[in-house]
Design a protein around this motif. Sequence first.
Motif, PDB file in Angstrom:
ATOM      1  N   UNK A 292       9.885   7.242  12.084  1.00 16.85           N
ATOM      2  CA  UNK A 292       8.434   7.287  11.967  1.00 16.85           C
ATOM      3  C   UNK A 292       8.010   7.123  10.425  1.00 16.85           C
ATOM      4  N   UNK A 293       8.996   7.486   9.581  1.00 15.22           N
ATOM      5  CA  UNK A 293       8.376   7.650   8.108  1.00 15.22           C
ATOM      6  C   UNK A 293       8.137   6.292   7.484  1.00 15.22           C
ATOM      7  N   UNK A 294       8.774   5.047   7.758  1.00 21.85           N
ATOM      8  CA  UNK A 294       8.597   3.846   7.238  1.00 21.85           C
ATOM      9  C   UNK A 294       7.083   3.389   7.483  1.00 21.85           C
ATOM     10  N   UNK A 295       6.850   3.209   8.814  1.00 23.35           N
ATOM     11  CA  UNK A 295       5.308   2.998   9.336  1.00 23.35           C
ATOM     12  C   UNK A 295       4.363   3.727   8.738  1.00 23.35           C
ATOM     13  N   UNK A 296       4.438   5.081   8.781  1.00 21.18           N
ATOM     14  CA  UNK A 296       3.528   6.124   8.010  1.00 21.18           C
ATOM     15  C   UNK A 296       3.362   5.812   6.550  1.00 21.18           C
ATOM     16  N   UNK A 297       4.446   5.488   5.781  1.00 15.41           N
ATOM     17  CA  UNK A 297       4.238   5.024   4.396  1.00 15.41           C
ATOM     18  C   UNK A 297       3.415   4.049   4.412  1.00 15.41           C
ATOM     19  N   UNK A 298       3.522   3.257   5.078  1.00 17.09           N
ATOM     20  CA  UNK A 298       2.536   1.854   4.829  1.00 17.09           C
ATOM     21  C   UNK A 298       1.227   2.359   5.025  1.00 17.09           C
ATOM     22  N   UNK A 299       1.111   3.243   6.187  1.00 15.49           N
ATOM     23  CA  UNK A 299      -0.630   3.414   6.423  1.00 15.49           C
ATOM     24  C   UNK A 299      -1.059   4.479   5.158  1.00 15.49           C
ATOM     25  N   UNK A 300      -0.165   5.265   4.711  1.00 15.78           N
ATOM     26  CA  UNK A 300      -0.626   6.172   3.760  1.00 15.78           C
ATOM     27  C   UNK A 300      -0.950   5.224   2.281  1.00 15.78           C
ATOM     28  N   UNK A 301       0.158   4.021   2.183  1.00 17.63           N
ATOM     29  CA  UNK A 301      -0.152   3.293   1.112  1.00 17.63           C
ATOM     30  C   UNK A 301      -1.721   2.478   1.316  1.00 17.63           C
ATOM     31  N   UNK A 302      -1.938   2.106   2.281  1.00 19.61           N
ATOM     32  CA  UNK A 302      -3.072   1.470   2.576  1.00 19.61           C
ATOM     33  C   UNK A 302      -4.480   2.646   2.558  1.00 19.61           C
ATOM     34  N   UNK A 303      -4.246   3.660   2.972  1.00 17.90           N
ATOM     35  CA  UNK A 303      -5.160   4.641   2.620  1.00 17.90           C
ATOM     36  C   UNK A 303      -5.304   5.140   1.281  1.00 17.90           C
ATOM     37  N   UNK A 304      -4.568   4.746   0.273  1.00 19.26           N
ATOM     38  CA  UNK A 304      -4.764   4.999  -0.951  1.00 19.26           C
ATOM     39  C   UNK A 304      -4.192   6.357  -1.530  1.00 19.26           C
ATOM     40  N   UNK A 305      -2.988   6.905  -0.833  1.00 18.36           N
ATOM     41  CA  UNK A 305      -2.370   7.779  -1.204  1.00 18.36           C
ATOM     42  C   UNK A 305      -1.507   7.714  -2.793  1.00 18.36           C
TER      43      UNK A 305
END
Length: 470
Positions: free
Chosen positions: A271-284
Amino acid sequence: QAEAEAHARRAAEAAEAARLEAVRKKVRERLAAEKKAKAEAERRAKAEEEARRAAEERLRKEAEAQEAAEAKARAALAAALEADKLPPLEQAVRQAEGLGPDAAVVGLDAARERLAELAAEEEKREMERARAALSLSAAMAGEDIELLRTTLEAAAAADVEPAKVSLAEARLIELEELAEAAERAKREAEEREAKRVAALAALREAVEGNAAAELDAAIGAAEEAAVPSHELWMARQARERIALEQAKREAARGAASDALQQALARAEVERVPALIEDAEEAGVDAEELREARAELVALEEQAALARKEAARQALRAAIAGESIGALQEASDAARALGMVAVDAIGEGEPLLAEAAVRVEELEAAAEAAEAERRDAACALETVIGSQLTDAEAMREAMGRAAAAGVDSELLARGAEKQAVLEEEEALRLEAEELARFEAEEAERAVREAAEAEEAARLGAIEAAKTPQER
């Protein structure tokens, strides 16, 4: 009579001894008196001599003290003249005059003349001090800083009373502080106005910039600079709007960060790769994303290592076991993970080579076990069918057959035959034990009869002996 003479002689001897003792005593007393008189005379002479010497020493010390006092007075006068100060010179003259008119103090007259000159000079300085003190008092009453500073310098040069000089210095500091405070108040007023203008410009620029941190700083600066309230109201309205938008972004960023961290904590590598992309889009934060990617790499490496270590554990367990199928299954799983057996240059997984050797060993052992089982079954069949088999041979054959895993039906037949043979063996052993016991009893009866016969023979021989032979 002889006794009386002896008594008289002893009395005479005692009287003579008493007389001699009295004479000795008088001699000792006279000698003691003469010795005491001589000692007393010597003591008086010594006391007189010590008194004379003490008087001479006293006179010498007085002379030395007088000379030292004169020398001290001369030195004090010389030092006072050298210092050329009124108080020490007065003290030195008084000290020299105190030695009396007969004292030989060189320089006393010159010191008296210089003392008079210094007194006149001191009187002149005192008048100057008085004038400087009056001028200082007048300057202290006013507010002219330069005049007070000038009169203060003159008063210090004239040696005005330190307490008055200290008051003047305090007054000068006070006037300087008041002047400085007035100048500072003027500068502060100018600075406040410039600050207000700058704060207003910065506030308007921050409202247009739409950045929360810059707007917060600008609002704070504007509040301090007393910017008009309507300008502040507009800025606060803009800040509330920015805060709402920022809160939404923060919530999304926090949710994305939390989901990513939870997946990392649970080691959910898929799950981590997709969650990294989501976090990058959210401005983490970029640093958090960098750490997450590094942790993902580490997790993937750990997972691969864990899978290989699990494959090794499975190989070790299969090698330690006896199942050829388990060994082959564990070897296939290890190869599926990219593990290979040790090659010619020593690279690869030693456990795979060990597993292959173990497979060969187990296959050989299985073949040997099967051969042993057939042999043991054949031997057991032979023993069961034989009429000459004894219990020991039967037990031996049964133990071998059981260890080799012979068919249970054959083992049951062997057990029946073994029970019969052991029962027969028990009866035979019992009969042998009974025969042995009966033989021992017969032997004991014969031995007892022989012993009785021997005792009777010896008794008859003893009875046939004469008294002399006994």
